[in-house]
Design an enzyme around this catalytic site. Sequence first.
Site, PDB file in Angstrom:
ATOM      1  N   THR A 125      -0.309   7.081  -2.916  1.00  9.41           N
ATOM      2  CA  THR A 125      -0.581   5.954  -2.015  1.00  9.41           C
ATOM      3  C   THR A 125      -1.149   6.416  -0.679  1.00  9.41           C
ATOM      4  OG1 THR A 125       1.266   4.782  -3.055  1.00  9.41           O
ATOM      5  CG2 THR A 125       0.493   3.958  -0.915  1.00  9.41           C
ATOM      6  N   HIS A 140      -6.305  -0.008  -6.031  1.00 13.64           N
ATOM      7  CA  HIS A 140      -4.960  -0.411  -6.447  1.00 13.64           C
ATOM      8  C   HIS A 140      -4.828  -0.164  -7.941  1.00 13.64           C
ATOM      9  CE1 HIS A 140      -1.413  -2.963  -7.211  1.00 13.64           C
ATOM     10  NE2 HIS A 140      -2.066  -3.328  -8.299  1.00 13.64           N
ATOM     11  N   LYS A 150     -10.553  -2.016  -3.811  1.00 17.62           N
ATOM     12  CA  LYS A 150     -10.194  -2.848  -2.658  1.00 17.62           C
ATOM     13  C   LYS A 150     -11.415  -3.071  -1.756  1.00 17.62           C
ATOM     14  CE  LYS A 150      -5.293  -1.444  -2.438  1.00 17.62           C
ATOM     15  NZ  LYS A 150      -4.325  -0.679  -1.581  1.00 17.62           N
ATOM     16  N   TYR A 180       0.993  -9.260  -3.959  1.00 17.72           N
ATOM     17  CA  TYR A 180       1.792  -8.296  -3.191  1.00 17.72           C
ATOM     18  C   TYR A 180       3.185  -8.845  -2.840  1.00 17.72           C
ATOM     19  CZ  TYR A 180      -1.867  -4.731  -2.598  1.00 17.72           C
ATOM     20  OH  TYR A 180      -2.775  -3.719  -2.802  1.00 17.72           O
ATOM     21  N   ASN A 217      -6.867   2.655   1.530  1.00 16.82           N
ATOM     22  CA  ASN A 217      -6.771   3.650   0.448  1.00 16.82           C
ATOM     23  C   ASN A 217      -7.541   3.268  -0.817  1.00 16.82           C
ATOM     24  OD1 ASN A 217      -5.023   1.693  -0.393  1.00 16.82           O
ATOM     25  ND2 ASN A 217      -3.256   3.048  -0.652  1.00 16.82           N
ATOM     26  N   GLU A 252       0.676  -8.216 -13.583  1.00 18.78           N
ATOM     27  CA  GLU A 252      -0.568  -8.220 -12.804  1.00 18.78           C
ATOM     28  C   GLU A 252      -1.777  -8.617 -13.649  1.00 18.78           C
ATOM     29  OE1 GLU A 252       0.670  -5.042  -9.273  1.00 18.78           O
ATOM     30  OE2 GLU A 252      -0.797  -4.421 -10.789  1.00 18.78           O
ATOM     31  N   ARG A 261      -8.218   8.834  -4.033  1.00 21.83           N
ATOM     32  CA  ARG A 261      -7.722   8.624  -2.668  1.00 21.83           C
ATOM     33  C   ARG A 261      -7.837   9.903  -1.840  1.00 21.83           C
ATOM     34  NH1 ARG A 261      -2.588   4.910  -4.499  1.00 21.83           N
ATOM     35  NH2 ARG A 261      -3.472   2.853  -4.061  1.00 21.83           N
ATOM     36  N   PHE A 302       4.211  -3.371   6.889  1.00 25.67           N
ATOM     37  CA  PHE A 302       2.775  -3.334   6.635  1.00 25.67           C
ATOM     38  C   PHE A 302       2.278  -4.558   5.861  1.00 25.67           C
ATOM     39  CE2 PHE A 302       4.872  -0.922   3.210  1.00 25.67           C
ATOM     40  CZ  PHE A 302       4.341  -1.517   2.063  1.00 25.67           C
ATOM     41  N   ARG A 352      -2.874   5.946 -12.309  1.00 29.99           N
ATOM     42  CA  ARG A 352      -2.244   6.283 -11.021  1.00 29.99           C
ATOM     43  C   ARG A 352      -2.603   7.721 -10.639  1.00 29.99           C
ATOM     44  NH1 ARG A 352       0.431   2.322  -7.800  1.00 29.99           N
ATOM     45  NH2 ARG A 352       1.806   3.959  -7.032  1.00 29.99           N
TER      46      ARG A 352
HETATM   47  P1  IDP Z   1       0.330   1.611  -4.227  1.00 30.45           P
HETATM   48  O1  IDP Z   1      -0.909   0.832  -3.840  1.00 30.45           O
HETATM   49  O2  IDP Z   1       0.035   3.075  -4.365  1.00 30.45           O
HETATM   50  O3  IDP Z   1       1.044   1.044  -5.410  1.00 30.45           O
HETATM   51  P2  IDP Z   1       2.436   0.437  -2.585  1.00 30.45           P
HETATM   52  O4  IDP Z   1       3.624   1.142  -2.055  1.00 30.45           O
HETATM   53  O5  IDP Z   1       2.642  -0.540  -3.709  1.00 30.45           O
HETATM   54  O6  IDP Z   1       1.330   1.525  -2.984  1.00 30.45           O
HETATM   55  O7  IDP Z   1       1.767  -0.319  -1.355  1.00 30.45           O
HETATM   56  C1  IDP Z   1       0.740  -1.269  -1.561  1.00 30.45           C
HETATM   57  C2  IDP Z   1      -0.348  -1.024  -0.571  1.00 30.45           C
HETATM   58  O8  IDP Z   1       0.134  -1.327   0.739  1.00 30.45           O
HETATM   59  C3  IDP Z   1      -0.843   0.431  -0.463  1.00 30.45           C
HETATM   60  O9  IDP Z   1      -1.811   0.761  -1.434  1.00 30.45           O
HETATM   61  C4  IDP Z   1      -1.418   0.443   0.932  1.00 30.45           C
HETATM   62  O10 IDP Z   1      -2.727  -0.149   0.965  1.00 30.45           O
HETATM   63  C5  IDP Z   1      -0.456  -0.464   1.678  1.00 30.45           C
HETATM   64  N1  IDP Z   1       0.618   0.321   2.323  1.00 30.45           N
HETATM   65  C6  IDP Z   1       1.688   0.873   1.734  1.00 30.45           C
HETATM   66  N2  IDP Z   1       2.470   1.526   2.615  1.00 30.45           N
HETATM   67  C7  IDP Z   1       1.860   1.356   3.807  1.00 30.45           C
HETATM   68  C8  IDP Z   1       2.174   1.799   5.132  1.00 30.45           C
HETATM   69  O11 IDP Z   1       3.177   2.480   5.372  1.00 30.45           O
HETATM   70  N3  IDP Z   1       1.285   1.436   6.107  1.00 30.45           N
HETATM   71  C9  IDP Z   1       0.170   0.691   5.865  1.00 30.45           C
HETATM   72  N4  IDP Z   1      -0.153   0.259   4.630  1.00 30.45           N
HETATM   73  C10 IDP Z   1       0.675   0.589   3.620  1.00 30.45           C
HETATM   74 MG    MG Z   2       2.021  -0.738  -5.653  1.00 29.75          MG
END
Ligand code: IDP
Ligand code: MG
Length: 154
Positions: free
Chosen positions: A95, A119, A13, A53, A116, A130, A106, A61, A89
């Site tokens: 996450t 992805h 990212k 997304y 973080n 994807e 991470r 968020f 993963r």
């Molecule tokens: P992932 O990237 O581990 O698959 P997802 O739940 O799909 O996690 O969320 C996508 C992205 O959205 C996360 O990697 C993170 O950058 C952001 N994100 C997810 N939850 C939050 C939150 O509660 N606050 C701020 N950003 C979030």
């Molecule tokens: Mg995700």
Amino acid sequence: MEAGLERTLVLVKPDGVQRGLIGEVIGRLERRGLRLIAAKFVRIARAFAEEHYAVHKGKPFYDPLIAYITSSPVMAMVWEAPDAVGAVRQTLGATRPLEAAPGSLRHDFALEVGRNLVHASDSAETAALEVDLWFSKGDLVVWERAVDPWIFEG
Ligand code: IDP
Ligand code: MG
């Protein structure tokens, strides 16, 4: 795709790119044994980010997430291995960086969920969608490494 192998989409990212961590991410996936089959360095437009997304549309968020992922270039890649989705993963970590296992990317390089670093697709079905969204069929390089039999048992 070879039988027994799975593909997954990985993004370094904007924070990872800005912090000079592209090589760190690639190095860890390479060392673990996954095979790289496609890569491109690209700054994505808002509409493309919204497609990537789409499942998060409406969440609190969502807007900051779209701003984050479009704020700077990303390094997009497809990696292949047995159980690639789960393995990647795991190498990325949870996450939320404070919940990520020590030794994961991470954990080792991030503190905040909104920064973080990386992805990765979360299931084989998502991965197929994807990979299709980010790459055309012709971009996926089918190749063999001399070390494959020492990493892939099948
Ligand atoms: P992932 O990237 O581990 O698959 P997802 O739940 O799909 O996690 O969320 C996508 C992205 O959205 C996360 O990697 C993170 O950058 C952001 N994100 C997810 N939850 C939050 C939150 O509660 N606050 C701020 N950003 C979030
Ligand atoms: Mg995700």
